[in-house]
Scaffold this active site. Structure first.
Site, PDB file in Angstrom:
ATOM      1  N   ASN A  39      20.777  34.213  15.533  1.00 55.28           N
ATOM      2  CA  ASN A  39      20.808  32.872  14.965  1.00 55.28           C
ATOM      3  C   ASN A  39      20.061  31.895  15.866  1.00 55.28           C
ATOM      4  O   ASN A  39      20.055  32.015  17.092  1.00 55.28           O
ATOM      5  CB  ASN A  39      22.236  32.400  14.660  1.00 55.28           C
ATOM      6  N   CYS A  50      20.307  31.862  10.324  1.00 56.85           N
ATOM      7  CA  CYS A  50      21.245  32.933  10.666  1.00 56.85           C
ATOM      8  C   CYS A  50      20.514  34.147  11.236  1.00 56.85           C
ATOM      9  O   CYS A  50      19.314  34.352  10.999  1.00 56.85           O
ATOM     10  CB  CYS A  50      22.022  33.357   9.425  1.00 56.85           C
ATOM     11  N   GLU A  52      20.795  37.219  10.325  1.00 62.49           N
ATOM     12  CA  GLU A  52      20.311  38.113   9.274  1.00 62.49           C
ATOM     13  C   GLU A  52      18.948  37.645   8.767  1.00 62.49           C
ATOM     14  O   GLU A  52      18.065  38.464   8.477  1.00 62.49           O
ATOM     15  CB  GLU A  52      21.310  38.145   8.101  1.00 62.49           C
ATOM     16  N   CYS A  83      27.422  35.282   6.005  1.00 58.59           N
ATOM     17  CA  CYS A  83      27.756  34.096   5.212  1.00 58.59           C
ATOM     18  C   CYS A  83      27.251  34.288   3.780  1.00 58.59           C
ATOM     19  O   CYS A  83      26.506  35.237   3.487  1.00 58.59           O
ATOM     20  CB  CYS A  83      27.143  32.849   5.834  1.00 58.59           C
ATOM     21  N   CYS A  86      23.480  34.508   3.386  1.00 57.43           N
ATOM     22  CA  CYS A  86      22.926  35.767   3.912  1.00 57.43           C
ATOM     23  C   CYS A  86      23.245  36.936   2.992  1.00 57.43           C
ATOM     24  O   CYS A  86      22.481  37.900   2.923  1.00 57.43           O
ATOM     25  CB  CYS A  86      23.439  36.031   5.322  1.00 57.43           C
TER      26      CYS A  86
HETATM   27  N1  THU Z   1      25.819  32.818  11.530  1.00 57.11           N
HETATM   28  C1  THU Z   1      24.934  33.854  11.437  1.00 57.11           C
HETATM   29  O1  THU Z   1      23.949  33.926  12.186  1.00 57.11           O
HETATM   30  N2  THU Z   1      25.187  34.806  10.509  1.00 57.11           N
HETATM   31  C2  THU Z   1      26.266  34.812   9.684  1.00 57.11           C
HETATM   32  O2  THU Z   1      26.310  35.600   8.759  1.00 57.11           O
HETATM   33  C3  THU Z   1      27.370  33.890   9.948  1.00 57.11           C
HETATM   34  C4  THU Z   1      26.970  32.653  10.673  1.00 57.11           C
HETATM   35  C5  THU Z   1      25.543  31.775  12.525  1.00 57.11           C
HETATM   36  C6  THU Z   1      25.039  30.477  11.933  1.00 57.11           C
HETATM   37  C7  THU Z   1      25.431  29.477  13.003  1.00 57.11           C
HETATM   38  O3  THU Z   1      24.393  29.427  13.976  1.00 57.11           O
HETATM   39  C8  THU Z   1      26.671  30.082  13.629  1.00 57.11           C
HETATM   40  O4  THU Z   1      26.719  31.428  13.230  1.00 57.11           O
HETATM   41  C9  THU Z   1      27.965  29.387  13.228  1.00 57.11           C
HETATM   42  O5  THU Z   1      28.067  29.296  11.843  1.00 57.11           O
END
Ligand code: THU
Length: 130
Positions: A39, A50, A52, A83, A86
């Site tokens: 991320n 994110c 992903e 999330c 994603c």
């Molecule tokens: N985040 C991800 O990188 N992937 C996910 O599937 C869940 C959330 C990151 C986004 C943000 O930088 C941090 O986690 C908090 O939400």
């Protein structure tokens, strides 16, 4: 080296000064290639991306368009799920039968089919003219 290890390693590079929640993701394609992402947050919060999304971008930039396996890891009380956004992004590029492993840095794992992450997904067929 497992795909989770790849995701754990790239997680160390995550830029998450705002949430302090570092996430790593790794995709494996049928060719055996592995693409990783973490991320990348921004002071303008919605501009963050994110893990992903980063791994998908790396795969596409390398000229591949689908994956058979994905791993996601974070320091979390339970295996971290992708999330909602994603889930839609992963659905776009998942081969039929693709598997996801969600993990914690403490070693907990949860595996499931990528297809089961997004029941009733919006797909290209929904844009067919009637
Ligand atoms: N985040 C991800 O990188 N992937 C996910 O599937 C869940 C959330 C990151 C986004 C943000 O930088 C941090 O986690 C908090 O939400």
């Amino acid at each position: 080296m497992s795909l989770i290890d790849d995701a754990a390693r790239v997680r160390e590079n995550a830029y998450a000064p705002y949430s302090k929640f570092k996430v790593g993701a790794a995709l494996k394609t049928a060719s055996g290639a592995v693409f990783v992402g973490c991320n990348v947050e921004n002071v303008a919060y919605p501009e963050g991306t994110c893990a992903e999304a980063g791994a998908i971008a790396a795969m596409i930039a390398a000229g591949e368009v689908s994956f058979i396996e994905v791993a996601v890891i974070a320091e979390s009380p339970s295996p971290v799920p992708p999330c909602g956004g994603c889930r839609q992004k992963l659905a776009e590029f998942a081969e039929s039968g693709a598997q996801i492993t969600m993990a914690t840095t403490e070693g907990a794992h949860l595996e499931m089919a990528v297809a089961d992450l997004l029941p009733g997904a919006f797909v290209a067929g929904h844009m067919d003219q009637v």
